[in-house]
Enzyme design. Sequence first.
Site, PDB file in Angstrom:
ATOM      1  N   ALA A 155       0.816  -1.214   0.000  1.00 24.53           N
ATOM      2  CA  ALA A 155       0.000   0.000   0.000  1.00 24.53           C
ATOM      3  C   ALA A 155       0.852   1.267   0.000  1.00 24.53           C
ATOM      4  O   ALA A 155       0.435   2.293  -0.535  1.00 24.53           O
ATOM      5  CB  ALA A 155      -0.938   0.000   1.201  1.00 24.53           C
ATOM      6  N   GLN A 173      -7.028  -0.739   5.606  1.00 25.14           N
ATOM      7  CA  GLN A 173      -7.568  -1.312   6.837  1.00 25.14           C
ATOM      8  C   GLN A 173      -9.013  -1.783   6.693  1.00 25.14           C
ATOM      9  O   GLN A 173      -9.443  -2.686   7.423  1.00 25.14           O
ATOM     10  CB  GLN A 173      -7.484  -0.294   7.984  1.00 25.14           C
ATOM     11  N   CYS A 185       9.490   7.162  16.880  1.00 21.24           N
ATOM     12  CA  CYS A 185      10.797   7.670  17.267  1.00 21.24           C
ATOM     13  C   CYS A 185      11.357   8.509  16.129  1.00 21.24           C
ATOM     14  O   CYS A 185      11.513   8.031  15.011  1.00 21.24           O
ATOM     15  CB  CYS A 185      11.743   6.520  17.590  1.00 21.24           C
TER      16      CYS A 185
END
Length: 386
Positions: free
Chosen positions: A71, A180, A326
């Site tokens: 995707a 999703q 992060c």
Amino acid sequence: MTSVYLDYNGSAPLDPRVAEVMVPILKEGIGNASSAHRFGRRQSATIDEAREHVGAMVGGRASNVVFTAGATESNNLALRGAVEGAAVDRPRILISAVEHASIRQTARWLHEHGLTELGVIPVTKGGFVDLDALESMIDADVLLVSVMAANSETGILNPMEMIAERAHSVGALLHCDATQSAGRLPFELERIGADLVSLSSHKICGPTGIGALVGTRHGLRRLRPIIHGGGHERGLRSGSLNVAGIAGFGAAARIAIEERTSESARVAKARDRLTSALKSRLPAVHEVGDIARRLPNTANIRFEGADAEAVVTNMDPVAVSTGSACGSGSIEPSEVLLAMGISRESAFESVRFSLGRFTTIEDVDLAVESAVAAVEHVRGMARRSA
């Protein structure tokens, strides 16, 4: 020690039935699917069958399925392909504030390189696109609107038909990242009004590393390829095709179509059992977003006073996730949750539980016990260090 996997929105386990389709091809599938000899024709026939299943999963035609590596590539092809292939002067694209990073980063790259202007559509506190804001932003200078069908972190569903109506009213394309939602909820490309739809195999218990961009003929004709070579996949995605991966994707799509209704109902019941138990066992537990409009398998839960990363670490061997990332040597809260108006502190306390095909009631009950123990431990540590 029993392991429990509740991170299906990240990547779903490979269905053994899919593996059964793939293994013979991996062992015996000789030949390039573009070759005219019998080996090539056999590979090509396998791909054609998979196209039918993948297209059917979103109500698209097999001839309008373009296979990609996932995707992320499909999203890049949709945005970059539309902007670089624009035949009219429409200098602006719009994306929602809660898109996947592959949309956000691609859109920012296009903007930073002077290829398009970028507008970011805000979302409501419930987590779905603010239609009034979209109405005020959309105009005849908009080339493309990109909005995901369901958010990966919260499971919140967007009103795609109304978004499509607004996009098409000014002649803009609508791209939908359906990664999703496809295979979990009904999705009919033409009924919704999507011109381009991104999909990924590994979200529906298929193999990793294969995806697709499915479109209408009108939508695909307005794209320019971003990978150049031999002109495979309608000239939009050059490169020898991953036949085993494509066959696995096709099998996963077929199974998803056949089992979607029963699986969604079962998983939603298990999800509700999990959230109810957590609320009854722990104080200050909140579900994030508008829970009346979300995927049947997803719950994003805030545990007040408990750092989500610490909770996830202490829940081992139960696998769940957070939306934190992060970057530049520091942990940053989820952009999705911040866009919903949630404070940084609350975003750092939010954990995503995403269930799926192989989740059992025993898994759910073990996850509850693990989460309760982890949250109590983390809250206790926070109190002692205060």
